[in-house]
Scaffold this motif. Structure first.
Motif, PDB file in Angstrom:
ATOM      1  N   ALA A 173       2.523  10.291  15.188  1.00  0.00           N
ATOM      2  CA  ALA A 173       1.505   9.242  15.227  1.00  0.00           C
ATOM      3  C   ALA A 173       2.124   7.850  15.152  1.00  0.00           C
ATOM      4  O   ALA A 173       1.777   6.948  15.927  1.00  0.00           O
ATOM      5  N   THR A 174       3.044   7.647  14.208  1.00  0.00           N
ATOM      6  CA  THR A 174       3.643   6.318  14.061  1.00  0.00           C
ATOM      7  C   THR A 174       4.538   5.980  15.249  1.00  0.00           C
ATOM      8  O   THR A 174       4.568   4.829  15.712  1.00  0.00           O
ATOM      9  N   ASN A 175       5.273   6.963  15.772  1.00  0.00           N
ATOM     10  CA  ASN A 175       6.097   6.706  16.954  1.00  0.00           C
ATOM     11  C   ASN A 175       5.229   6.327  18.155  1.00  0.00           C
ATOM     12  O   ASN A 175       5.578   5.441  18.948  1.00  0.00           O
ATOM     13  N   HIS A 176       4.088   6.996  18.284  1.00  0.00           N
ATOM     14  CA  HIS A 176       3.183   6.701  19.397  1.00  0.00           C
ATOM     15  C   HIS A 176       2.627   5.278  19.259  1.00  0.00           C
ATOM     16  O   HIS A 176       2.536   4.539  20.253  1.00  0.00           O
ATOM     17  N   LEU A 177       2.275   4.893  18.048  1.00  0.00           N
ATOM     18  CA  LEU A 177       1.784   3.533  17.828  1.00  0.00           C
ATOM     19  C   LEU A 177       2.846   2.497  18.181  1.00  0.00           C
ATOM     20  O   LEU A 177       2.553   1.490  18.837  1.00  0.00           O
ATOM     21  N   LEU A 178       4.080   2.728  17.760  1.00  0.00           N
ATOM     22  CA  LEU A 178       5.147   1.778  18.070  1.00  0.00           C
ATOM     23  C   LEU A 178       5.405   1.709  19.572  1.00  0.00           C
ATOM     24  O   LEU A 178       5.600   0.626  20.132  1.00  0.00           O
ATOM     25  N   THR A 211       0.544   4.022  -5.094  1.00  0.00           N
ATOM     26  CA  THR A 211       1.118   3.263  -3.982  1.00  0.00           C
ATOM     27  C   THR A 211       0.581   3.757  -2.645  1.00  0.00           C
ATOM     28  O   THR A 211       0.185   2.955  -1.784  1.00  0.00           O
ATOM     29  N   ALA A 212       0.547   5.071  -2.454  1.00  0.00           N
ATOM     30  CA  ALA A 212       0.037   5.630  -1.199  1.00  0.00           C
ATOM     31  C   ALA A 212      -1.456   5.326  -1.029  1.00  0.00           C
ATOM     32  O   ALA A 212      -1.928   5.066   0.087  1.00  0.00           O
ATOM     33  N   LEU A 213      -2.210   5.335  -2.134  1.00  0.00           N
ATOM     34  CA  LEU A 213      -3.637   5.009  -2.068  1.00  0.00           C
ATOM     35  C   LEU A 213      -3.839   3.560  -1.621  1.00  0.00           C
ATOM     36  O   LEU A 213      -4.720   3.266  -0.794  1.00  0.00           O
ATOM     37  N   LEU A 214      -3.026   2.648  -2.152  1.00  0.00           N
ATOM     38  CA  LEU A 214      -3.123   1.243  -1.747  1.00  0.00           C
ATOM     39  C   LEU A 214      -2.795   1.073  -0.266  1.00  0.00           C
ATOM     40  O   LEU A 214      -3.357   0.197   0.406  1.00  0.00           O
ATOM     41  N   LEU A 215      -1.902   1.906   0.250  1.00  0.00           N
ATOM     42  CA  LEU A 215      -1.547   1.825   1.664  1.00  0.00           C
ATOM     43  C   LEU A 215      -2.725   2.198   2.564  1.00  0.00           C
ATOM     44  O   LEU A 215      -2.831   1.699   3.684  1.00  0.00           O
ATOM     45  N   ILE A 216      -3.597   3.083   2.078  1.00  0.00           N
ATOM     46  CA  ILE A 216      -4.788   3.423   2.863  1.00  0.00           C
ATOM     47  C   ILE A 216      -5.647   2.180   3.077  1.00  0.00           C
ATOM     48  O   ILE A 216      -6.072   1.879   4.205  1.00  0.00           O
ATOM     49  N   PHE A 217      -5.871   1.435   2.002  1.00  0.00           N
ATOM     50  CA  PHE A 217      -6.669   0.209   2.117  1.00  0.00           C
ATOM     51  C   PHE A 217      -5.960  -0.829   2.979  1.00  0.00           C
ATOM     52  O   PHE A 217      -6.593  -1.546   3.757  1.00  0.00           O
ATOM     53  N   GLY A 275      -4.198  -2.558   9.849  1.00  0.00           N
ATOM     54  CA  GLY A 275      -3.651  -1.669  10.865  1.00  0.00           C
ATOM     55  C   GLY A 275      -4.298  -1.881  12.216  1.00  0.00           C
ATOM     56  O   GLY A 275      -5.188  -2.727  12.374  1.00  0.00           O
ATOM     57  N   PRO A 276      -3.872  -1.129  13.242  1.00  0.00           N
ATOM     58  CA  PRO A 276      -4.444  -1.264  14.580  1.00  0.00           C
ATOM     59  C   PRO A 276      -5.933  -0.951  14.586  1.00  0.00           C
ATOM     60  O   PRO A 276      -6.408  -0.098  13.841  1.00  0.00           O
ATOM     61  N   ARG A 277      -6.652  -1.685  15.399  1.00  0.00           N
ATOM     62  CA  ARG A 277      -8.107  -1.535  15.452  1.00  0.00           C
ATOM     63  C   ARG A 277      -8.500  -0.269  16.201  1.00  0.00           C
ATOM     64  O   ARG A 277      -7.742   0.309  16.974  1.00  0.00           O
TER      65      ARG A 277
END
Length: 381
Positions: free
Chosen positions: A104-109, A159-165, A171-173
């Motif tokens: 997923a992240t590679n595809h976004l990049l 930390t991971a929970l904060l990353l969700i927000f 993040g990308p729309r």
């Protein structure tokens, strides 16, 4: 970077905190190898289908799914571990997060970053893995030795929970309302398949050797006479070097990246040499070898992902799934063999095994770099 860190924390935190965990609950000497291997086996199995899932529902949804799974793994590891076998269960959950994260992240990049910045972008993204080990190493003196290992894992969950927000906010729309997602079929063909299988072999051996260093670096340092806090700082220092190395080689690879495989070969061979320095029972050579092995010997994954994206083009999710499956198999097999070797022969045997794996990987990468680069496929509806 944040998604990759969150997905990596479940295994690297447990590996770094293993001495403290073993003081609290009974864990056999081979237990760390089983825990780490289980994580990577789960990642390998999920990676096979993660590329197709990304192409079907979109990278944004898969990223959010990854973060939710990572939070669950870390939180359960902190709260529900009556015996060491439960750590296996929760790290398997964390492995699922890693398996879904990279396609997923590679595809976004590949979609969102301009081609001229791809090598640097993938270097930045892959620097997240040593940053995860850096955080894991620092958690020993800063949290585990004062509040306990469960609090260190709980901090990772927060930390991971904060990353969700953060992802929802920055993040990308989403695609505009009413937009129809067009499915594409990108045949890899025999030439591309052989190339990516070769990359999978290189990453399997290289990751096996490097993951042994990441998993057993702290516990072996304690065996060599380092204090637990000092061993954590040593892992963090090696991780910092690794993070800067991944960014640096990503910037140096340039837009074309034709020398990426040669750079991978050199880094793996230097990493193997560094691990050989960890074999003698000497703290100074151990510290130098760990920094060289982890800083340079595992500084190449960003180049692998960059090469996959540049050559696979629209088939990046599927190609990433193939190559990452090799990586995950290596990450599972290396610690599992090392855990058995550590229980029977001690830490010197696992460093010889790790050095051998990285050296062979570097030799194969050099041979593959001499072959012509396959053509990029084109997408068809």
């Amino acid at each position: 970077m944040g998604v990759t860190i969150a997905a990596a924390l479940p295994v690297f935190l447990v590996a770094a905190l293993f001495t403290e965990i073993a003081d609290d609950i009974t864990v056999p000497r081979y237990g760390l190898g089983v825990i780490v291997a289980s994580y990577w086996v789960a990642a390998a199995l999920v990676s096979v289908v993660a590329g197709k899932l990304t192409a079907r529902i979109g990278a944004r949804k898969v990223v959010l799914l990854t973060l939710v799974i990572a939070v669950s793994s870390l939180l359960c590891s902190a709260l529900f571990v009556p015996s060491w076998q439960w750590l296996v269960v929760w790290t398997v959950v964390g492995g699922v997060a890693t398996g879904t994260s990279h396609p997923a992240t590679n595809h976004l990049l590949a979609l969102r970053v301009s081609v001229k910045n791809h090598s640097l972008a993938f270097g930045l993204k892959q620097s997240a893995v040593p940053l995860a080990t850096l955080a894991s190493g620092l958690s020993i003196p800063l949290i585990a030795l004062t509040l306990g290992w469960r609090w260190a894992l709980a901090s990772g969950a927060v930390t991971a929970l904060l990353l969700i927000f953060a992802f929802l906010a920055f993040g990308p729309r989403r695609l505009p309302s009413g937009t129809k997602r067009v499915a594409t079929k990108v045949p890899l063909g025999p030439e591309l398949s052989r190339f990516f299988m070769s990359l999978a072999c290189i990453t399997a051996l290289g990751a096996a050797g490097a993951t042994i260093v990441a998993s057993f670096g702290v516990i072996s340092a304690v065996d060599r006479g380092f204090e637990a806090g000092a061993a954590g700082f040593l892992l963090s220092a090696a991780s910092a070097v690794g993070a800067f190395m991944r960014i640096g080689v990503g910037a140096a690879a340039g837009r074309d990246g034709r020398d990426a495989l040669k750079m991978i070969a050199v880094m793996q061979l230097l990493g193997g040499a560094g691990i050989f320095l960890m074999v003698p029972n000497n703290q100074w050579t151990y510290a130098l070898g760990l920094i060289l092995a982890f800083g340079i010997g595992w500084g190449w994954p960003g180049l692998v992902h960059f090469s996959v994206a540049r050559i696979a083009g629209p088939a990046t999710p599927a190609a990433t799934g193939i190559v990452q499956t090799g990586t995950y198999i290596g990450c599972a097999a290396g610690p599992l063999l090392a855990g058995a070797g550590y229980a029977i022969w001690g830490d010197q045997a696992i460093w010889l095994l790790s050095a051998f794996m990285l050296t062979i990987a570097g030799c194969i990468a050099f041979l593959v770099s001499k072959r012509p680069r396959p053509a990029t496929p084109t997408a068809t509806k």
